[in-house]
Design a protein around this motif. Structure first.
Motif, PDB file in Angstrom:
ATOM      1  N   TYR A  32       8.129  -3.839  43.032  1.00 29.44           N
ATOM      2  CA  TYR A  32       7.308  -2.863  42.324  1.00 29.44           C
ATOM      3  C   TYR A  32       7.936  -1.483  42.182  1.00 29.44           C
ATOM      4  CZ  TYR A  32       5.630  -1.189  46.974  1.00 29.44           C
ATOM      5  OH  TYR A  32       5.528  -0.694  48.254  1.00 29.44           O
ATOM      6  N   GLN A  33       9.088  -1.238  42.776  1.00 32.80           N
ATOM      7  CA  GLN A  33       9.729   0.069  42.609  1.00 32.80           C
ATOM      8  C   GLN A  33      11.198  -0.038  42.995  1.00 32.80           C
ATOM      9  OE1 GLN A  33      10.215   0.241  46.769  1.00 32.80           O
ATOM     10  NE2 GLN A  33      10.862   1.999  45.565  1.00 32.80           N
ATOM     11  N   GLY A  34      11.944   1.038  42.708  1.00 30.31           N
ATOM     12  CA  GLY A  34      13.344   1.114  43.103  1.00 30.31           C
ATOM     13  C   GLY A  34      14.274   0.388  42.151  1.00 30.31           C
ATOM     14  N   GLY A  35      15.540   0.444  42.495  1.00 35.51           N
ATOM     15  CA  GLY A  35      16.564  -0.218  41.694  1.00 35.51           C
ATOM     16  C   GLY A  35      17.514  -0.982  42.582  1.00 35.51           C
ATOM     17  N   ASN A  36      18.802  -0.913  42.263  1.00 30.86           N
ATOM     18  CA  ASN A  36      19.797  -1.661  43.025  1.00 30.86           C
ATOM     19  C   ASN A  36      20.497  -0.787  44.057  1.00 30.86           C
ATOM     20  OD1 ASN A  36      20.945  -0.362  40.658  1.00 30.86           O
ATOM     21  ND2 ASN A  36      22.888  -1.310  41.200  1.00 30.86           N
ATOM     22  N   ASN A  37      19.770   0.232  44.541  1.00 31.40           N
ATOM     23  CA  ASN A  37      20.348   1.151  45.525  1.00 31.40           C
ATOM     24  C   ASN A  37      20.089   0.722  46.964  1.00 31.40           C
ATOM     25  OD1 ASN A  37      17.651   1.749  44.712  1.00 31.40           O
ATOM     26  ND2 ASN A  37      17.715   3.677  45.815  1.00 31.40           N
ATOM     27  N   ALA A  38      19.438  -0.408  47.155  1.00 30.72           N
ATOM     28  CA  ALA A  38      19.248  -0.964  48.497  1.00 30.72           C
ATOM     29  C   ALA A  38      19.187  -2.472  48.348  1.00 30.72           C
ATOM     30  CB  ALA A  38      17.979  -0.424  49.161  1.00 30.72           C
ATOM     31  N   GLY A  39      19.268  -3.183  49.461  1.00 28.97           N
ATOM     32  CA  GLY A  39      19.288  -4.630  49.364  1.00 28.97           C
ATOM     33  C   GLY A  39      18.467  -5.292  50.445  1.00 28.97           C
ATOM     34  N   HIS A  40      17.999  -6.498  50.147  1.00 25.27           N
ATOM     35  CA  HIS A  40      17.321  -7.328  51.128  1.00 25.27           C
ATOM     36  C   HIS A  40      18.236  -8.493  51.476  1.00 25.27           C
ATOM     37  CE1 HIS A  40      13.119  -5.765  49.771  1.00 25.27           C
ATOM     38  NE2 HIS A  40      13.730  -4.953  50.597  1.00 25.27           N
ATOM     39  N   THR A  41      18.436  -8.714  52.767  1.00 23.39           N
ATOM     40  CA  THR A  41      19.306  -9.776  53.248  1.00 23.39           C
ATOM     41  C   THR A  41      18.467 -10.929  53.769  1.00 23.39           C
ATOM     42  OG1 THR A  41      20.982  -8.149  53.869  1.00 23.39           O
ATOM     43  CG2 THR A  41      21.178 -10.349  54.835  1.00 23.39           C
ATOM     44  N   VAL A  42      18.760 -12.122  53.287  1.00 23.84           N
ATOM     45  CA  VAL A  42      18.053 -13.331  53.726  1.00 23.84           C
ATOM     46  C   VAL A  42      19.090 -14.386  54.064  1.00 23.84           C
ATOM     47  CG1 VAL A  42      16.386 -15.121  53.108  1.00 23.84           C
ATOM     48  CG2 VAL A  42      16.102 -12.796  52.217  1.00 23.84           C
ATOM     49  N   VAL A  43      18.912 -15.045  55.215  1.00 25.78           N
ATOM     50  CA  VAL A  43      19.805 -16.117  55.642  1.00 25.78           C
ATOM     51  C   VAL A  43      19.052 -17.439  55.559  1.00 25.78           C
ATOM     52  CG1 VAL A  43      21.235 -17.023  57.508  1.00 25.78           C
ATOM     53  CG2 VAL A  43      21.035 -14.543  57.187  1.00 25.78           C
ATOM     54  N   THR A  44      19.576 -18.371  54.755  1.00 26.00           N
ATOM     55  CA  THR A  44      18.969 -19.692  54.609  1.00 26.00           C
ATOM     56  C   THR A  44      20.020 -20.760  54.940  1.00 26.00           C
ATOM     57  OG1 THR A  44      19.578 -20.140  52.303  1.00 26.00           O
ATOM     58  CG2 THR A  44      17.668 -18.718  52.672  1.00 26.00           C
ATOM     59  N   GLU A  45      19.626 -22.019  54.756  1.00 29.33           N
ATOM     60  CA  GLU A  45      20.581 -23.110  54.990  1.00 29.33           C
ATOM     61  C   GLU A  45      21.744 -23.038  54.011  1.00 29.33           C
ATOM     62  OE1 GLU A  45      17.270 -23.896  53.785  1.00 29.33           O
ATOM     63  OE2 GLU A  45      16.616 -23.346  55.806  1.00 29.33           O
ATOM     64  N   GLY A 304      24.894  -1.093  55.480  1.00 25.44           N
ATOM     65  CA  GLY A 304      24.006  -1.157  54.328  1.00 25.44           C
ATOM     66  C   GLY A 304      24.225  -2.391  53.476  1.00 25.44           C
ATOM     67  N   ALA A 305      23.118  -3.086  53.100  1.00 27.82           N
ATOM     68  CA  ALA A 305      23.229  -4.294  52.297  1.00 27.82           C
ATOM     69  C   ALA A 305      23.725  -3.999  50.887  1.00 27.82           C
ATOM     70  CB  ALA A 305      21.869  -4.998  52.241  1.00 27.82           C
ATOM     71  N   ALA A 306      23.411  -2.821  50.368  1.00 27.48           N
ATOM     72  CA  ALA A 306      23.837  -2.473  49.004  1.00 27.48           C
ATOM     73  C   ALA A 306      25.214  -1.825  48.985  1.00 27.48           C
ATOM     74  CB  ALA A 306      22.816  -1.541  48.357  1.00 27.48           C
ATOM     75  N   THR A 307      25.522  -1.016  49.993  1.00 28.81           N
ATOM     76  CA  THR A 307      26.737  -0.198  49.952  1.00 28.81           C
ATOM     77  C   THR A 307      27.779  -0.578  50.985  1.00 28.81           C
ATOM     78  OG1 THR A 307      25.815   1.412  51.514  1.00 28.81           O
ATOM     79  CG2 THR A 307      25.349   1.760  49.167  1.00 28.81           C
ATOM     80  N   GLY A 308      27.363  -1.270  52.057  1.00 27.54           N
ATOM     81  CA  GLY A 308      28.294  -1.577  53.144  1.00 27.54           C
ATOM     82  C   GLY A 308      28.531  -0.411  54.079  1.00 27.54           C
ATOM     83  N   ARG A 309      27.855   0.719  53.848  1.00 20.38           N
ATOM     84  CA  ARG A 309      28.049   1.887  54.708  1.00 20.38           C
ATOM     85  C   ARG A 309      27.485   1.628  56.101  1.00 20.38           C
ATOM     86  NH1 ARG A 309      25.582   6.911  51.385  1.00 20.38           N
ATOM     87  NH2 ARG A 309      23.892   5.409  51.124  1.00 20.38           N
ATOM     88  N   PRO A 310      28.150   2.126  57.151  1.00 15.15           N
ATOM     89  CA  PRO A 310      27.578   2.009  58.495  1.00 15.15           C
ATOM     90  C   PRO A 310      26.237   2.735  58.549  1.00 15.15           C
ATOM     91  CG  PRO A 310      29.876   2.704  58.611  1.00 15.15           C
ATOM     92  CD  PRO A 310      29.477   2.788  57.164  1.00 15.15           C
ATOM     93  N   ARG A 311      25.230   2.059  59.081  1.00 20.12           N
ATOM     94  CA  ARG A 311      23.929   2.703  59.228  1.00 20.12           C
ATOM     95  C   ARG A 311      23.924   3.598  60.457  1.00 20.12           C
ATOM     96  NH1 ARG A 311      21.197  -2.948  58.195  1.00 20.12           N
ATOM     97  NH2 ARG A 311      21.028  -2.923  55.929  1.00 20.12           N
ATOM     98  N   ARG A 312      23.196   4.677  60.370  1.00 21.78           N
ATOM     99  CA  ARG A 312      22.933   5.514  61.530  1.00 21.78           C
ATOM    100  C   ARG A 312      21.882   4.788  62.365  1.00 21.78           C
ATOM    101  NH1 ARG A 312      21.388  10.797  58.237  1.00 21.78           N
ATOM    102  NH2 ARG A 312      21.416  11.874  60.258  1.00 21.78           N
TER     103      ARG A 312
END
Length: 433
Positions: A32-45, A304-312
């Protein structure tokens, strides 16, 4: 039934895996909001998936995913995201992915502006920590009425649409030439780009609000998916270190395209410790020695899922979490990445802030948070793997005690607890959805 899934903190709380769980029995998942500036990570089979624009429900057959009215859509990024899903044999087509006619297009110049301005600010050490993906500029032009929406691609041959495009381009060329000394972009190149995008995505574009209304009338289960968390909300976050849209659950039906509806449930997602990507005050990272922070980042894979930057990173921040919980008005809480804390002998919890001689438990995003010092309490760790636990009773006593402390400090029950990154590595406590 309508359920919103939102972030309690700065984003990166693990909303993707919670949405993936809820999407199993659902019919529709809507960003419902935002763009491609963040990401959701999901691990499946099938492996690890990082989704920036497409809702996490795309990994379930039978679920229809929607890019809602409140989003800004980078079409070149979306094409690439679809291609990566195809390569992993995940079906993506107009049958299971729909794009709102009202969603805003992130135009080619938005990324350029973002990069140029962030570089300019960086030279004076005043950068916001932007992802450089043009999100703020796309939203800015949305509210200035100087960009396109997805439905506009379906009527490019209309004369008034061509006139609007020329007006936008003239204005943008003046900005880029006058402020950043860039060469002007040509109208034929812009029009060709629009035609190419229209050809690729015309089958996906529709009145998604009508589709969602009909789905709810038929008793379908609809999930509203947020990007980022309460601290990044444009109005209620740590301004100006925020995103450029509303991450708050109250906005979810509006951004989804169904403003007359109210969620039946709001799931607030909270990580078992604090993380943050980008610039701005982050009290939690001052709570522990650097060696402890480095260990937490390594064990949690906090990049970060979108940027790969180390998170604080830092301990769980109770004042900030109470504020985020209030903003989101969540009736359910999902606690993620509890397993990451299994290696620590003691686990710190930020219970308040010290400012001069005063101690407070109140979080105010408008205060000078840079001058706040965290008040830290520690509790014993459990120092054993919990990834195989599937019931509350199987958790170590100290893990239960940590969760009980969070519940007491937050004044809210935690119903979902993730004990690993895989789909089945979680347990439920109390009444879930």
């Amino acid at each position: 039934m309508l359920t919103a899934v939102t972030g309690i903190n700065w984003g990166d709380e693990g909303k993707g895996r919670v949405i993936d769980l809820l999407a199993g029995p659902a019919d529709v998942v809507v960003r419902y909001q935002g763009g491609n500036n963040a990401g959701h990570t999901v691990v499946t089979e099938q492996g690890k998936f990082i989704l920036n624009l497409i809702p996490s429900g795309i990994l379930h057959s039978g679920v229809t995913c929607v890019l809602g009215d409140g989003m800004v859509v980078d079409l070149e990024h979306l094409e690439n995201e679809i291609q990566k899903l195809w390569e992993k044999d995940v079906a993506v087509s107009p049958k299971n992915l729909k794009i709102s006619t009202r969603a805003t297009i992130s135009m080619p110049w938005h990324r350029i502006q973002d990069e140029l301005e962030e570089d300019r600010l960086a030279r004076s050490r005043a950068a916001f920590g932007s992802t450089r993906r043009g999100i703020a500029y796309a939203y800015s032009d949305k509210y200035r009425k100087k960009t396109l929406r997805m439905g506009d691609l379906l009527r490019l041959d209309e004369e008034n649409m061509k006139a609007r495009l020329k007006m936008m381009l003239d204005a943008k060329n003046m900005e880029l030439a006058g402020c950043y000394h860039q060469e002007p972009m040509s109208f034929p190149a812009l029009y060709k780009w629009c035609e190419e995008q229209a050809e690729k995505f015309k089958a996906y574009i529709c009145d998604t609000g009508e589709f969602l209304d009909e789905s709810l009338k038929k008793g379908k289960k609809v999930i509203l998916e947020a990007q980022l968390g309460a601290m990044r909300d444009i109005d209620y976050g740590i301004f100006p270190y925020t995103s450029s849209s509303s991450t708050i659950a109250a906005y979810a039906p509006i951004g989804a395209g169904i403003p007359a509806h109210v969620p039946d449930h709001i799931v607030g997602v909270l990580k078992a410790y604090s993380t943050c990507v980008g610039a701005g005050p982050f009290v939690a990272e001052t709570a522990m020695p650097q060696s402890w922070l480095d260990m937490l980042r390594r064990l949690g894979g906090e990049y970060g899922a979108a940027t790969g930057r180390p998170r604080r990173v830092g301990p769980v921040d109770i004042p900030a979490s109470c504020y985020g919980l209030k903003c989101q008005n969540a009736d359910k809480i999902a606690l993620t990445k509890l397993d990451v804390l299994s290696a620590f002998t003691e686990i710190p919890v930020i219970t308040g802030y010290r400012y001069g001689d005063q101690v407070t438990g109140r979080f105010d995003p408008g205060c000078d948070l840079e001058k706040y010092e965290p008040v830290v309490e520690t509790v014993p760790g459990w120092q054993q793997s919990i990834s195989k636990c599937r019931t509350w009773e199987e958790l170590p006593d100290n893990a239960k005690a940590y969760i009980a402390l969070l519940e007491k400090l937050l004044d809210h029950e935690i119903q979902f607890i993730s004990v690993g990154a895989k789909r089945d590595e979680y347990l439920l406590k109390g009444s879930w959805i």
